[in-house]
Design a protein around this motif. Structure first.
Motif, short mmCIF file in Angstrom:
data_model
loop_
_atom_site.label_atom_id
_atom_site.label_comp_id
_atom_site.label_asym_id
_atom_site.label_seq_id
_atom_site.Cartn_x
_atom_site.Cartn_y
_atom_site.Cartn_z
N VAL A 301 63.66 30.44 -66.68
CA VAL A 301 64.98 30.52 -66.05
C VAL A 301 64.84 30.75 -64.55
O VAL A 301 65.52 30.10 -63.73
N LEU A 302 63.95 31.67 -64.16
CA LEU A 302 63.74 31.96 -62.75
C LEU A 302 63.21 30.74 -62.00
O LEU A 302 63.66 30.42 -60.90
N GLN A 303 62.24 30.08 -62.59
CA GLN A 303 61.66 28.91 -61.93
C GLN A 303 62.72 27.82 -61.74
O GLN A 303 62.76 27.17 -60.69
N ALA A 304 63.57 27.65 -62.73
CA ALA A 304 64.61 26.62 -62.62
C ALA A 304 65.65 26.99 -61.57
O ALA A 304 66.26 26.11 -60.95
N SER A 305 65.83 28.29 -61.32
CA SER A 305 66.87 28.72 -60.38
C SER A 305 66.43 28.68 -58.92
O SER A 305 67.26 28.82 -58.02
N GLN A 306 65.13 28.49 -58.67
CA GLN A 306 64.64 28.54 -57.29
C GLN A 306 65.28 27.47 -56.41
O GLN A 306 65.46 27.66 -55.21
N ALA A 307 65.63 26.34 -57.01
CA ALA A 307 66.23 25.25 -56.24
C ALA A 307 67.73 25.46 -56.02
O ALA A 307 68.36 24.68 -55.31
#
Length: 333
Positions: A301-307
């Protein structure tokens, strides 16, 4: 909370490009009292007085203060700065003088500025300390221009510069020229403990940037992942308690960072570029890093939210309310 003012960094209000007026309207809708634009060039590429005044007046009508920073003042790149060269008819120093005059019109004496990029710290041809020495020499050239407008450089703890470095700049150049913009999410990139870092820069701090981050293990080290304020490694109640206004205005800016960086705490070569970091502080940060490792699903979830940095805006606003920062948005400077 007297002496504190909350605003937002312009690029944190939307994940797409907006006009300055659109940014101001979004800030107003979010109940924020100020917007920090990167530079006056962001409002008028030619520093046209009428265009600058139009944006400033629109902010006044909305009850949103317009604040501007300076561009990256790395001493080895200024002569190649297209905006400064354009403003100075081919002379970067003349362009900076025009920019300083335009910046002065926005009424904030401590002008946010960065002085490098992450790769500068690890340069081999010109070591980082020599770059800092060159910046000190540059301030001697800029000092008369800044003094003419009663401006100071609020050097931000960006990814390349540690709080140790910034404090030495204040000591070398004087508080009449250098103050500090404290960004605890960035000091993590140099494995500084945000609380210890806040204590180091507290006497000189005029701007604080609000966001949060944690680390996820990666090959060769750990990746900094930006996360909602309160979910990361920055102990915001302690940090804000260490930086009291003490008779001065300390401006807090919600800045939802975008940069992706890796730390390598077990790489001797990487560590040689952080000579000031004590064993005790190193241990504190690495211990916190290890304890904060997200689980597999949370990591995805965190990785997907970086953008999508603006997905963290709601959490940042709520955190600022808990910290007592939002209520001062309309207090006098």
């Amino acid at each position: 909370m007297n002496g504190r003012r909350l605003g937002v960094y312009a690029l944190s209000l939307a994940d797409e490009d907006l006009t300055p007026v659109e940014v101001l309207r979004l800030a107003h809708g979010a109940g924020l009292g100020a917007v920090l634009f990167p530079t006056a060039f962001s409002l008028s590429t030619g520093l046209d007085e009428a265009e600058l005044a139009e944006v400033r007046d629109h902010g006044t009508d909305l009850g949103v203060e317009v604040v501007v920073g300076f561009p990256n003042l790395h001493p080895h790149r200024l002569d190649d700065s297209v905006p400064l060269l354009r403003a100075g008819d081919g002379d970067a120093l003349r362009g900076f003088a025009r920019l300083a005059a335009a910046t002065d019109a926005f009424g904030v004496a401590d002008v946010p500025v960065i002085i490098g990029l992450i790769e500068d710290r690890y340069a081999r041809l010109v070591p980082w300390q020599r770059q800092l020495d060159a910046f000190v020499a540059l301030t001697g050239v800029l000092r008369p221009i800044l003094a003419d407008h009663n401006l100071r450089l609020a050097v931000k703890t960006h990814e390349e510069i540690s709080t140790y470095d910034v404090v030495r700049l204040v000591e070398r150049c004087g508080e009449d020229l250098i103050t500090v913009g404290f960004d605890p999410v960035n000091v993590l990139v140099n494995l500084e403990d945000p609380v210890a870092a806040a204590a180091r820069v507290a006497p000189y701090t005029r701007h604080v940037y609000v966001d949060d981050a944690l680390f996820a293990a990666a090959a060769g080290g750990a990746d900094r992942l930006l996360c909602p304020v309160g979910d990361g490694l920055v102990d915001w109640p302690v940090v804000t308690g260490l930086i009291p206004p003490a008779g001065r205005t300390v401006r807090y800016w919600i800045e939802l960072h975008r940069g992706q960086f890796q730390v390598r705490p077990f790489d001797p070569e990487w560590m040689t570029n952080h000579p000031d970091l004590s064993v005790a502080e190193y241990a504190t940060t690495v211990r916190a890093m290890s304890a904060s490792q997200p689980g597999h699903q949370a990591l995805r979830v965190l990785q997907a939210s970086q953008a999508r940095p603006t997905s963290r805006l709601g959490a940042a606003l709520e955190a600022c309310e808990r910290l007592g920062l939002r209520e001062a948005a309309t207090a006098p400077a």
